[in-house]
Design a protein around this motif. Structure first.
Motif, PDB file in Angstrom:
ATOM      1  N   GLY A  76      80.461 140.667  33.283  1.00 50.33           N
ATOM      2  CA  GLY A  76      80.538 141.920  32.553  1.00 50.33           C
ATOM      3  C   GLY A  76      80.617 141.768  31.054  1.00 50.33           C
ATOM      4  O   GLY A  76      80.453 142.736  30.315  1.00 50.33           O
ATOM      5  N   LEU A  77      80.864 140.527  30.575  1.00 49.72           N
ATOM      6  CA  LEU A  77      80.974 140.282  29.142  1.00 49.72           C
ATOM      7  C   LEU A  77      79.899 139.306  28.669  1.00 49.72           C
ATOM      8  O   LEU A  77      79.596 138.331  29.353  1.00 49.72           O
ATOM      9  N   SER A  78      79.338 139.585  27.510  1.00 51.63           N
ATOM     10  CA  SER A  78      78.329 138.710  26.911  1.00 51.63           C
ATOM     11  C   SER A  78      78.618 138.551  25.427  1.00 51.63           C
ATOM     12  O   SER A  78      79.495 139.227  24.865  1.00 51.63           O
ATOM     13  N   GLY A  79      77.891 137.648  24.792  1.00 55.00           N
ATOM     14  CA  GLY A  79      78.114 137.431  23.368  1.00 55.00           C
ATOM     15  C   GLY A  79      76.906 136.804  22.702  1.00 55.00           C
ATOM     16  O   GLY A  79      76.015 136.265  23.366  1.00 55.00           O
ATOM     17  N   ILE A  80      76.870 136.909  21.387  1.00 59.30           N
ATOM     18  CA  ILE A  80      75.832 136.278  20.585  1.00 59.30           C
ATOM     19  C   ILE A  80      76.513 135.666  19.374  1.00 59.30           C
ATOM     20  O   ILE A  80      77.370 136.296  18.749  1.00 59.30           O
ATOM     21  N   ALA A  81      76.155 134.408  19.048  1.00 51.94           N
ATOM     22  CA  ALA A  81      76.896 133.642  18.049  1.00 51.94           C
ATOM     23  C   ALA A  81      75.967 132.920  17.090  1.00 51.94           C
ATOM     24  O   ALA A  81      74.857 132.508  17.451  1.00 51.94           O
ATOM     25  N   VAL A  82      76.459 132.753  15.844  1.00 49.69           N
ATOM     26  CA  VAL A  82      75.718 132.018  14.818  1.00 49.69           C
ATOM     27  C   VAL A  82      76.663 131.045  14.119  1.00 49.69           C
ATOM     28  O   VAL A  82      77.875 131.276  14.042  1.00 49.69           O
ATOM     29  N   PRO A  83      76.116 129.959  13.569  1.00 51.77           N
ATOM     30  CA  PRO A  83      76.951 128.982  12.857  1.00 51.77           C
ATOM     31  C   PRO A  83      77.203 129.386  11.415  1.00 51.77           C
ATOM     32  O   PRO A  83      76.423 130.136  10.820  1.00 51.77           O
ATOM     33  N   ILE A  84      78.295 128.880  10.858  1.00 46.03           N
ATOM     34  CA  ILE A  84      78.585 129.001   9.428  1.00 46.03           C
ATOM     35  C   ILE A  84      78.799 127.587   8.890  1.00 46.03           C
ATOM     36  O   ILE A  84      79.714 126.887   9.321  1.00 46.03           O
ATOM     37  N   TYR A  85      77.934 127.182   7.958  1.00 39.87           N
ATOM     38  CA  TYR A  85      77.977 125.835   7.401  1.00 39.87           C
ATOM     39  C   TYR A  85      78.592 125.840   6.000  1.00 39.87           C
ATOM     40  O   TYR A  85      78.577 126.852   5.299  1.00 39.87           O
ATOM     41  N   ASP A  86      79.105 124.664   5.590  1.00 40.58           N
ATOM     42  CA  ASP A  86      79.533 124.531   4.203  1.00 40.58           C
ATOM     43  C   ASP A  86      78.352 124.105   3.344  1.00 40.58           C
ATOM     44  O   ASP A  86      77.216 124.031   3.826  1.00 40.58           O
ATOM     45  N   GLN A  87      78.594 123.819   2.068  1.00 44.40           N
ATOM     46  CA  GLN A  87      77.508 123.500   1.155  1.00 44.40           C
ATOM     47  C   GLN A  87      76.822 122.179   1.498  1.00 44.40           C
ATOM     48  O   GLN A  87      75.717 121.908   1.027  1.00 44.40           O
ATOM     49  N   ASN A  88      77.483 121.361   2.328  1.00 43.79           N
ATOM     50  CA  ASN A  88      76.899 120.085   2.757  1.00 43.79           C
ATOM     51  C   ASN A  88      76.276 120.177   4.140  1.00 43.79           C
ATOM     52  O   ASN A  88      75.989 119.154   4.757  1.00 43.79           O
ATOM     53  N   GLN A  89      76.101 121.396   4.623  1.00 41.71           N
ATOM     54  CA  GLN A  89      75.519 121.652   5.941  1.00 41.71           C
ATOM     55  C   GLN A  89      76.347 121.062   7.080  1.00 41.71           C
ATOM     56  O   GLN A  89      75.809 120.653   8.109  1.00 41.71           O
TER      57      GLN A  89
END
Length: 255
Positions: free
Chosen positions: A201-214
């Protein structure tokens, strides 16, 4: 950070702290701690003695129970000072929640096989998903977790997959070949989706967050009811998340 650096004693102490935190109102005996953590009694005995020496756990001799120690209050206060920096992310999470009508969550790796919720903004809708800061989730069955895994090398993922993956629902990906194909798609697309893989019943969508050095610092995701995550909404939520992650990188993490 590589997942190769694993210290069993530290892992075991963290298990004890978590078990005690769940039972903080009553405390636990040594045998109860052993049973709930899955650690043998001699290991628990040895660790509790050391932790008690530094006031990291307390002991009630009348009840013969252990609980969290006084030093953790001081350390927790210092940690709160550091974590107050997470307030910087709140306007971005609020914006995501307003634009999508869903709950937005910021996560960080927790140990080797789990993640932890470190900031959140719940949806303003009456029918919404409620979460708590500090909640811990597995990597293999969550959208955010799969983003963390996709950042690892194939060799590191092989090590992770060397242990049987737990199936939380009948939709959890547990077969190695299928799971690696999923990782490949995440790397190519730059985001991950979970479709009832942790809870039906639950789903999600996610993205990464990088620093300036990837280097991967955080993963941000939207949690929603599965019926709401149509193909159109996937594209909409993905674009909002990626746009916001890019702005976070430019404004908060560029220095």
């Amino acid at each position: 950070m590589s997942s190769d650096y694993k210290v069993p004693a530290i892992d075991n102490m963290v298990k004890i702290f978590h078990t005690l935190s769940v039972n903080a109102s009553s405390g636990l005996t040594q045998n109860e701690i052993s049973r709930q953590t899955g650690l043998n009694r001699s290991t628990v005995f040895r660790l509790l003695k050391g932790l008690h020496q530094y006031n990291l756990v307390s002991y009630d001799s009348s009840k013969k129970t252990y609980n969290l120690g006084h030093l953790l209050v001081y350390l927790g206060g210092k940690a709160s000072e550091v974590l107050s920096n997470l307030d910087r992310f709140q306007p971005y999470l609020l914006e995501i929640a307003k634009r999508t009508g869903q709950t937005a969550i910021l996560t960080q790796l927790y140990g080797h096989n789990e993640l932890i919720y470190i900031a959140k903004q719940e949806s303003m809708n009456d029918h919404r998903i409620n979460v708590n800061i500090g909640q811990i989730r597995p990597l293999n069955s969550t959208a955010a977790g799969k983003v963390f895994l996709a950042d690892r090398t194939d060799e590191e993922i092989d090590m992770y997959l060397s242990e049987d993956l737990k199936a939380y629902t009948n939709k959890t990906l547990v077969e190695k070949g299928v799971f690696m194909e999923e990782i490949k798609k995440i790397r190519e697309k730059g985001y991950a989706i979970s479709n009832e893989e942790f809870k039906l019943g639950l789903s999600g969508i996610a993205v990464p967050i990088y620093d300036q050095n990837q280097q991967l610092l955080f993963v941000m995701f939207i949690s929603c009811f599965s019926a709401q995550l149509t193909d159109v909404k996937v594209n909409e939520y993905r674009d909002i998340l990626i746009e916001t992650a890019n702005r976070i990188n430019e404004t908060l993490l560029s220095n």
